[in-house]
Design a protein around this motif. Structure first.
Motif, PDB file in Angstrom:
ATOM      1  N   ASN A  60     -11.292 -17.757   6.427  1.00 62.51           N
ATOM      2  CA  ASN A  60     -10.538 -18.579   5.570  1.00 62.51           C
ATOM      3  C   ASN A  60     -10.385 -18.122   4.061  1.00 62.51           C
ATOM      4  OD1 ASN A  60      -9.016 -20.928   5.134  1.00 62.51           O
ATOM      5  ND2 ASN A  60     -10.847 -21.982   4.800  1.00 62.51           N
ATOM      6  N   ILE A  61     -10.140 -16.887   4.181  1.00 61.06           N
ATOM      7  CA  ILE A  61      -9.986 -16.074   2.663  1.00 61.06           C
ATOM      8  C   ILE A  61      -8.654 -15.777   2.637  1.00 61.06           C
ATOM      9  CG2 ILE A  61     -10.734 -14.152   1.188  1.00 61.06           C
ATOM     10  CD1 ILE A  61     -13.502 -14.400   2.741  1.00 61.06           C
ATOM     11  N   LYS A  62      -7.828 -16.304   1.440  1.00 60.30           N
ATOM     12  CA  LYS A  62      -6.403 -15.985   1.363  1.00 60.30           C
ATOM     13  C   LYS A  62      -6.550 -14.506   0.920  1.00 60.30           C
ATOM     14  CE  LYS A  62      -4.713 -19.791   2.459  1.00 60.30           C
ATOM     15  NZ  LYS A  62      -3.855 -19.664   3.846  1.00 60.30           N
ATOM     16  N   THR A  63      -5.423 -13.685   0.951  1.00 58.63           N
ATOM     17  CA  THR A  63      -5.394 -12.443   0.455  1.00 58.63           C
ATOM     18  C   THR A  63      -3.835 -12.124  -0.488  1.00 58.63           C
ATOM     19  OG1 THR A  63      -6.219 -11.754   2.532  1.00 58.63           O
ATOM     20  CG2 THR A  63      -5.701  -9.890   1.256  1.00 58.63           C
ATOM     21  N   LEU A  64      -4.097 -11.342  -1.538  1.00 60.05           N
ATOM     22  CA  LEU A  64      -2.789 -10.930  -2.044  1.00 60.05           C
ATOM     23  C   LEU A  64      -2.919  -9.379  -2.191  1.00 60.05           C
ATOM     24  CD1 LEU A  64      -2.231 -13.860  -4.669  1.00 60.05           C
ATOM     25  CD2 LEU A  64      -0.986 -12.984  -2.590  1.00 60.05           C
ATOM     26  N   HIS A  65      -2.047  -8.556  -2.339  1.00 60.26           N
ATOM     27  CA  HIS A  65      -2.320  -7.133  -2.452  1.00 60.26           C
ATOM     28  C   HIS A  65      -1.614  -6.669  -3.509  1.00 60.26           C
ATOM     29  CE1 HIS A  65      -3.082  -6.825   1.919  1.00 60.26           C
ATOM     30  NE2 HIS A  65      -2.136  -7.613   2.063  1.00 60.26           N
ATOM     31  N   LYS A  66      -2.660  -5.703  -4.281  1.00 58.84           N
ATOM     32  CA  LYS A  66      -2.343  -5.074  -5.400  1.00 58.84           C
ATOM     33  C   LYS A  66      -1.004  -4.083  -5.384  1.00 58.84           C
ATOM     34  CE  LYS A  66      -7.199  -4.593  -6.940  1.00 58.84           C
ATOM     35  NZ  LYS A  66      -8.279  -3.720  -7.063  1.00 58.84           N
ATOM     36  N   PRO A  67      -0.469  -3.790  -6.599  1.00 59.06           N
ATOM     37  CA  PRO A  67      -0.582  -4.677  -7.838  1.00 59.06           C
ATOM     38  C   PRO A  67       0.288  -5.874  -7.746  1.00 59.06           C
ATOM     39  CG  PRO A  67       0.979  -2.864  -8.197  1.00 59.06           C
ATOM     40  CD  PRO A  67       0.623  -2.740  -6.690  1.00 59.06           C
ATOM     41  N   ILE A  68      -0.358  -6.913  -8.502  1.00 58.11           N
ATOM     42  CA  ILE A  68       0.437  -8.279  -8.370  1.00 58.11           C
ATOM     43  C   ILE A  68       0.491  -8.855  -9.604  1.00 58.11           C
ATOM     44  CG2 ILE A  68      -1.686  -9.511  -7.796  1.00 58.11           C
ATOM     45  CD1 ILE A  68       0.141 -11.178  -5.750  1.00 58.11           C
ATOM     46  N   ARG A  69       1.357  -9.629 -10.356  1.00 56.72           N
ATOM     47  CA  ARG A  69       1.302 -10.432 -11.386  1.00 56.72           C
ATOM     48  C   ARG A  69       0.209 -11.486 -11.574  1.00 56.72           C
ATOM     49  NH1 ARG A  69       6.829 -10.504 -10.248  1.00 56.72           N
ATOM     50  NH2 ARG A  69       6.822 -12.650 -10.313  1.00 56.72           N
ATOM     51  N   PRO A  70      -0.207 -11.740 -12.659  1.00 55.48           N
ATOM     52  CA  PRO A  70      -1.301 -12.864 -12.738  1.00 55.48           C
ATOM     53  C   PRO A  70      -0.808 -14.189 -12.433  1.00 55.48           C
ATOM     54  CG  PRO A  70      -0.758 -12.089 -14.731  1.00 55.48           C
ATOM     55  CD  PRO A  70      -0.203 -10.832 -13.968  1.00 55.48           C
ATOM     56  N   ASP A  71       0.507 -14.305 -12.773  1.00 55.56           N
ATOM     57  CA  ASP A  71       1.230 -15.745 -12.451  1.00 55.56           C
ATOM     58  C   ASP A  71       1.325 -16.090 -10.883  1.00 55.56           C
ATOM     59  OD1 ASP A  71       3.101 -13.706 -12.672  1.00 55.56           O
ATOM     60  OD2 ASP A  71       4.860 -15.184 -12.428  1.00 55.56           O
ATOM     61  N   GLU A  72       1.201 -14.903 -10.197  1.00 50.60           N
ATOM     62  CA  GLU A  72       1.459 -15.079  -8.624  1.00 50.60           C
ATOM     63  C   GLU A  72       0.087 -15.431  -8.149  1.00 50.60           C
ATOM     64  OE1 GLU A  72       3.968 -12.163  -6.188  1.00 50.60           O
ATOM     65  OE2 GLU A  72       3.943 -11.031  -8.196  1.00 50.60           O
ATOM     66  N   ILE A  73      -1.003 -14.842  -8.818  1.00 48.71           N
ATOM     67  CA  ILE A  73      -2.486 -15.243  -8.375  1.00 48.71           C
ATOM     68  C   ILE A  73      -2.782 -16.774  -8.994  1.00 48.71           C
ATOM     69  CG2 ILE A  73      -4.883 -14.737  -8.814  1.00 48.71           C
ATOM     70  CD1 ILE A  73      -4.181 -11.936  -9.739  1.00 48.71           C
ATOM     71  N   LEU A  74      -2.127 -17.038  -9.932  1.00 41.49           N
ATOM     72  CA  LEU A  74      -2.426 -18.389 -10.588  1.00 41.49           C
ATOM     73  C   LEU A  74      -1.657 -19.416  -9.354  1.00 41.49           C
ATOM     74  CD1 LEU A  74      -3.570 -20.216 -12.492  1.00 41.49           C
ATOM     75  CD2 LEU A  74      -1.454 -20.145 -13.824  1.00 41.49           C
ATOM     76  N   SER A  75      -0.394 -18.988  -9.066  1.00 43.01           N
ATOM     77  CA  SER A  75       0.120 -19.899  -8.127  1.00 43.01           C
ATOM     78  C   SER A  75      -0.333 -20.083  -6.815  1.00 43.01           C
ATOM     79  CB  SER A  75       1.855 -19.210  -8.081  1.00 43.01           C
ATOM     80  OG  SER A  75       2.428 -20.018  -7.101  1.00 43.01           O
ATOM     81  N   ILE A 118      -3.679 -19.911  -6.132  1.00 43.10           N
ATOM     82  CA  ILE A 118      -4.776 -20.516  -6.375  1.00 43.10           C
ATOM     83  C   ILE A 118      -4.526 -22.343  -6.619  1.00 43.10           C
ATOM     84  CG2 ILE A 118      -6.799 -21.282  -8.137  1.00 43.10           C
ATOM     85  CD1 ILE A 118      -6.836 -18.355  -9.039  1.00 43.10           C
ATOM     86  N   SER A 119      -3.345 -22.428  -7.254  1.00 40.00           N
ATOM     87  CA  SER A 119      -2.730 -23.830  -7.632  1.00 40.00           C
ATOM     88  C   SER A 119      -2.417 -24.560  -6.097  1.00 40.00           C
ATOM     89  CB  SER A 119      -1.711 -23.759  -8.460  1.00 40.00           C
ATOM     90  OG  SER A 119      -0.502 -23.375  -7.929  1.00 40.00           O
ATOM     91  N   LYS A 120      -2.066 -23.792  -5.174  1.00 36.73           N
ATOM     92  CA  LYS A 120      -1.790 -24.247  -3.967  1.00 36.73           C
ATOM     93  C   LYS A 120      -2.844 -25.119  -3.361  1.00 36.73           C
ATOM     94  CE  LYS A 120       1.819 -21.050  -2.508  1.00 36.73           C
ATOM     95  NZ  LYS A 120       2.267 -19.849  -1.813  1.00 36.73           N
ATOM     96  N   HIS A 121      -4.136 -24.652  -3.870  1.00 35.18           N
ATOM     97  CA  HIS A 121      -5.342 -25.530  -3.076  1.00 35.18           C
ATOM     98  C   HIS A 121      -5.590 -26.829  -3.973  1.00 35.18           C
ATOM     99  CE1 HIS A 121      -6.989 -22.141  -0.542  1.00 35.18           C
ATOM    100  NE2 HIS A 121      -6.352 -21.493  -1.381  1.00 35.18           N
ATOM    101  N   PHE A 122      -4.946 -27.209  -4.957  1.00 34.56           N
ATOM    102  CA  PHE A 122      -5.347 -28.190  -5.624  1.00 34.56           C
ATOM    103  C   PHE A 122      -4.046 -29.164  -5.843  1.00 34.56           C
ATOM    104  CE2 PHE A 122      -7.919 -24.682  -7.109  1.00 34.56           C
ATOM    105  CZ  PHE A 122      -9.303 -25.131  -6.909  1.00 34.56           C
ATOM    106  N   GLN A 123      -3.040 -29.029  -5.306  1.00 35.76           N
ATOM    107  CA  GLN A 123      -1.821 -29.745  -5.291  1.00 35.76           C
ATOM    108  C   GLN A 123      -1.840 -30.947  -4.199  1.00 35.76           C
ATOM    109  OE1 GLN A 123       1.423 -26.910  -4.958  1.00 35.76           O
ATOM    110  NE2 GLN A 123       1.289 -26.096  -6.894  1.00 35.76           N
TER     111      GLN A 123
END
Length: 595
Positions: free
Chosen positions: A573-588, A590-595
């Motif tokens: 149950n670990i989400k994955t994003l692949h490099k290189p990636i913009r920080p706003d995409e990382i933040l987006s 993360i925010s899905k878990h708290f919406q």
């Protein structure tokens, strides 16, 4: 002993029997020898256990006389067993083993003459049961050779027969006499059955090894042939390109305006033929490079619009010459992958579609599917039969009903197939005769819509300067950051602090890691790199979750696209994003878990 099993089993009848008999004898000797070695320690332990059981009943003199003889027999047996070496003569090895087995059987048989006469009835039957158990558990280890089996059974029964002959009232012991006789008979029968089963399994093993050896030789021959073919293609393509280049130069030097119409037609045909040869040589060179694995995947960012524009510029003249429509459909997006190899795949697929389409169109669709690039190349051409579909990716294959429409080598789709595998993509095809064909390319290339806020190739300084958007739901949430790059650590801390997080930088050393966790009261989210020197992010995430006894949401940032790793992340149950990636995409994310 190393033997060629295939040669053994495929030899002439006159040689087969002798060779196979020798091999079976070697296997039998090794089987009995292993059983004899494994029973040495149990043999000594069994004698020691006899002391508390039989010493008092038999009397000290009789028992220790028998015990001493048994110890001597066991020592001689051990010497004989360990004196047998792999290179010894087979007959000599069997003789030593027969003596070793016979000595062991003899001292148990001698007990009938020395111990039994003084035993009470319960000790009498106990010794008899032990004697039978000794024979029974050793039958399988010695049954594969008749002399070994007889050496195990006969000495004990000889002494048993002598015992029955000297008893005062033989008639009283007739059940034991009959039972012993039956046991002797069925021991031989059971041993014979074990022996037949063992030999059948051995012959089956030989046949399997022979088949395996033959398959290995065929595989090696196939590999050698493929290497020879690749070497030939590489050498031929290089050697033939040099004179071909001279032909191209000389043809270019001819001024067709100074020629008559007939001569001009001949020169135009020569140029067309030369162009076809150039394409063939380039195809052969591509195959040789792929076979030599000299093509490396070089990933980077590129724009889909530029790819489509380049393909259109190259291939539209071909489509126009056949009055075909060539259409590219896409939305603005950036892709991270190997642009050169993708371009090579698409040129082959689109050229192939144009080649086999007489009327209609060829459509190329670039699709954003769950952040992965999918490309469909559709045509309204002649299509393919089911028979052709199973062979189109083979080298030099050309369909029977389309052979006259294309004068190539039949290597285009073979090259496509290899490049697709090289970039980790998949390619499927749907086709129907006289209706058209659809090739679907599913790539692992990550895509994103272009953003003016942060350039895709921004460095760490850009990351640090980036003004992170704030989410009200993220204020005062505790974020653990696991990273081994100092610049990224600094960037993450400034960026996510600006976004409203309370950031905890997790050290990687074991002592500091544990100390830091002891000082953190809560964690709401974990952000981690995957490769962290000799460690990996998954291990750190698991340890943090164990420490807090909670399945804390986690996100791994990695350049690794291995299916095994992705499956492991999903299982945990670990989400994955692949490099290189913009920080706003990382933040987006993360925010899905708290919406």
């Amino acid at each position: 002993m190393q033997l060629n099993f295939r040669r053994l089993l495929s030899s002439a009848p006159s040689d087969l029997s002798q060779a196979q008999e020798h091999l079976v004898a070697v296997e039998k000797l090794n089987h009995i020898l292993r059983a004899a070695k494994s029973s040495i320690i149990p043999g000594f332990l069994g004698l020691l256990l006899c002391i508390p059981i039989f010493a008092e009943s038999a009397g000290s003199t009789r028992f220790y006389l028998w015990f001493g003889i048994a110890i001597v027999c066991l020592c001689i047996r051990s010497y004989l067993v360990f004196s047998i070496k792999p290179g010894d003569n087979i007959k000599t090895g069997f003789h030593k083993l027969n003596w070793a087995i016979g000595l062991c059987s003899a001292y148990w048989g001698l007990g009938w003459l020395l111990l039994i006469p003084t035993f009470t009835l319960d000790r009498y039957f106990l010794f008899y049961c032990i004697d039978l158990i000794f024979i029974f558990i050793n039958i399988y280890g010695n049954c594969v050779n008749w002399s070994a089996l007889l050496s195990l059974i006969v000495p004990t029964h000889i002494f048993l027969a002598l015992f029955f002959l000297q008893v005062p009232d033989p008639g009283a012991d007739w059940p034991l006499v009959i039972g012993s006789g039956l046991f002797f008979f069925y021991s031989l029968k059971l041993g014979h059955m074990f022996s037949i089963s063992w030999e059948k399994n051995l012959i089956l093993r030989f046949k399997n090894e022979a088949l395996l050896e033959e398959l290995t030789e065929q595989k090696n021959a196939s590999v050698a042939a493929n290497i020879a073919k690749s070497d030939f293609i590489a050498t031929a393509s290089h050697d033939l390109r040099q004179p071909m280049q001279a032909i191209n130069i000389f043809l270019a030097l001819i001024n067709s305006n100074q020629l008559g119409d007939y001569e001009k037609q001949l020169i135009d045909k020569l140029k067309t033929s030369a162009e076809h040869l150039n394409k063939m040589f380039n195809t052969l060179l591509d195959i040789s490079k792929l076979d030599a694995q000299s093509i490396l995947v070089k990933e980077g960012f590129f724009d889909i619009e530029l790819i489509a524009f380049g393909l259109d510029e190259i291939l539209r003249p071909i489509a126009a010459s056949k009055n075909l429509k060539l259409r590219f459909q896409y939305k603005p997006m950036e892709v991270f992958g190997d642009k050169v190899l993708l371009n090579q795949i698409l040129i082959n697929l689109i050229s192939n579609a144009l080649q086999y389409t007489k009327v209609g169109s060829v459509d190329v669709d670039f699709i954003n599917d769950s952040q992965a690039l999918i490309i469909k190349v559709s045509d309204t051409g002649c299509g393919m039969s089911n028979e052709d579909l199973g062979s189109i990716f083979k080298e030099f294959y050309r369909g029977q009903h389309t052979r006259t429409m294309h004068d190539g080598l039949g290597l285009g789709l073979s090259i496509v197939s290899r490049v697709v595998k090289l970039i980790g993509a998949t390619l499927t095809v749907q086709s129907e005769l006289n209706k058209g064909t659809i090739f679907t390319l599913k790539t692992p290339f990550a895509i994103s819509e272009p953003s003016n806020d942060l350039d895709a190739n921004s460095d760490i300084d850009d990351l640090i300067r980036y003004d992170a958007p704030k989410f009200a739901s993220l204020n005062a949430l505790h974020l653990a950051v696991i990273e081994d790059d100092r610049a990224l650590i600094q960037g993450y801390q400034q960026y996510f602090s600006a976004a409203g997080f309370i950031v905890h930088l997790i050290p990687l050393s074991a002592e500091e890691f544990q100390t830091e966790l002891m000082q953190i009261e809560r964690l709401d989210f974990i952000l981690s790199d995957y490769r962290l020197g000799n460690q990996n992010g998954v291990d750190y995430i698991k340890r943090i979750r164990e420490e807090f006894n909670c399945d804390i949401p986690a996100l791994i940032i990695t350049a690794d696209t291995s299916p095994d790793h992705i499956k492991r992340f999903e299982d945990l149950n670990i989400k994955t994003l692949h490099k290189p990636i913009r920080p706003d995409e990382i933040l987006s994310q993360i925010s899905k878990h708290f919406q």
